[in-house]
Design a protein around this motif. Structure first.
Motif, short mmCIF file in Angstrom:
data_model
loop_
_atom_site.label_atom_id
_atom_site.label_comp_id
_atom_site.label_asym_id
_atom_site.label_seq_id
_atom_site.Cartn_x
_atom_site.Cartn_y
_atom_site.Cartn_z
N ARG A 1 0.89 -1.41 -0.15
CA ARG A 1 -0.11 -0.05 -0.04
C ARG A 1 0.96 1.19 0.01
O ARG A 1 1.85 1.29 0.92
CB ARG A 1 -0.75 -0.03 1.39
N LEU A 2 0.87 2.18 -0.77
CA LEU A 2 1.16 3.48 -1.03
C LEU A 2 0.81 4.24 0.20
O LEU A 2 -0.27 4.33 0.73
CB LEU A 2 0.97 4.25 -2.08
N PRO A 3 1.55 5.28 0.81
CA PRO A 3 0.89 5.90 1.95
C PRO A 3 0.34 7.02 1.34
O PRO A 3 0.44 7.59 0.35
CB PRO A 3 2.39 6.59 2.37
N SER A 4 -0.77 7.12 2.33
CA SER A 4 -2.13 8.11 1.95
C SER A 4 -1.48 9.49 2.53
O SER A 4 -0.69 9.59 3.44
CB SER A 4 -3.30 7.80 2.66
N SER B 1 2.03 14.37 11.11
CA SER B 1 2.92 14.20 12.22
C SER B 1 2.14 14.05 13.32
O SER B 1 0.97 14.15 13.45
CB SER B 1 3.82 15.63 12.34
N ASP B 2 3.14 13.58 14.28
CA ASP B 2 2.31 13.16 15.59
C ASP B 2 2.43 14.35 16.41
O ASP B 2 2.66 15.58 15.86
CB ASP B 2 3.14 12.03 16.22
N SER B 3 1.75 14.26 17.79
CA SER B 3 1.51 15.52 18.58
C SER B 3 2.88 16.30 18.96
O SER B 3 2.93 17.55 19.27
CB SER B 3 0.99 14.79 19.75
N ASP B 4 4.35 15.56 18.97
CA ASP B 4 5.33 16.13 19.14
C ASP B 4 5.73 16.88 17.83
O ASP B 4 7.08 17.38 17.89
CB ASP B 4 6.29 15.20 19.65
N GLY B 5 5.37 16.34 16.62
CA GLY B 5 5.53 17.02 15.55
C GLY B 5 6.74 16.23 14.86
O GLY B 5 7.23 16.83 13.85
N ARG B 6 6.82 15.17 15.28
CA ARG B 6 7.73 14.09 14.55
C ARG B 6 6.86 13.49 13.36
O ARG B 6 5.50 13.38 13.37
CB ARG B 6 8.27 13.13 15.28
N GLN B 7 7.60 13.06 12.28
CA GLN B 7 6.68 12.46 11.24
C GLN B 7 6.53 11.12 11.74
O GLN B 7 7.13 10.26 12.35
CB GLN B 7 7.59 12.23 10.06
N VAL B 8 5.26 10.60 11.36
CA VAL B 8 4.68 9.04 11.68
C VAL B 8 5.60 8.39 10.73
O VAL B 8 5.78 8.71 9.30
CB VAL B 8 3.03 9.22 11.18
N GLU B 9 5.82 7.30 11.23
CA GLU B 9 6.68 6.32 10.62
C GLU B 9 5.92 5.93 9.34
O GLU B 9 4.73 5.99 9.03
CB GLU B 9 6.59 5.06 11.33
N THR C 1 6.33 7.75 6.46
CA THR C 1 6.09 8.94 5.72
C THR C 1 7.39 9.24 5.08
O THR C 1 8.39 9.12 5.55
CB THR C 1 5.46 9.99 6.32
N CYS C 2 7.13 10.62 4.24
CA CYS C 2 8.50 10.95 3.52
C CYS C 2 8.05 12.27 2.87
O CYS C 2 7.40 12.45 2.21
CB CYS C 2 8.90 10.15 2.33
N THR C 3 8.62 13.17 3.71
CA THR C 3 8.58 14.64 3.48
C THR C 3 9.74 15.07 2.64
O THR C 3 10.97 14.27 2.52
CB THR C 3 8.27 15.60 4.56
#
Length: 96
Positions: A5-8, A14-22, A24-26
């Motif tokens: 599955r491709l990420p939607s 991002s999570d509540s701390d501003g970190r990217q959710v596993e 993901t790719c920005t």
């Protein structure tokens, strides 16, 4: 076998701390990964270059040694050939 599955768009949050959710790719993450990858490649290339330079130096020494040996063999053969050449020549007739 199911296709991956491709990420939607929801996965890219991002999570509540501003970190990217596993998963993901920005653009920022891609840039950081690219910088780290380029640094690793540069380090590897430098190490390869050092090894290649050491190999060149070794080969230059080998070529010099072979060249010296060839010269020594030539010098050693010269006196032996002169004597053998003179002995193998037929005696010349005395001039009349």
């Amino acid at each position: 076998m199911p296709t991956p599955r491709l990420p939607s768009a929801r996965d890219r949050d991002s999570d509540s701390d501003g970190r990217q959710v596993e998963g993901t790719c920005t653009p920022r993450t891609l840039a950081r990964q690219s910088v780290r990858s380029a640094q690793r490649q540069l380090l590897n290339a430098r190490e390869d270059l050092k090894a290649a330079r050491r190999r060149v130096v070794e080969l230059e020494r080998v070529v010099d040694h072979w060249h010296d040996l060839a010269l020594e063999l030539e010098r050693a053969e010269r006196p032996a050939n002169r004597g053998a050449t003179r002995a193998s020549r037929p005696a010349q007739a005395a001039p009349r």
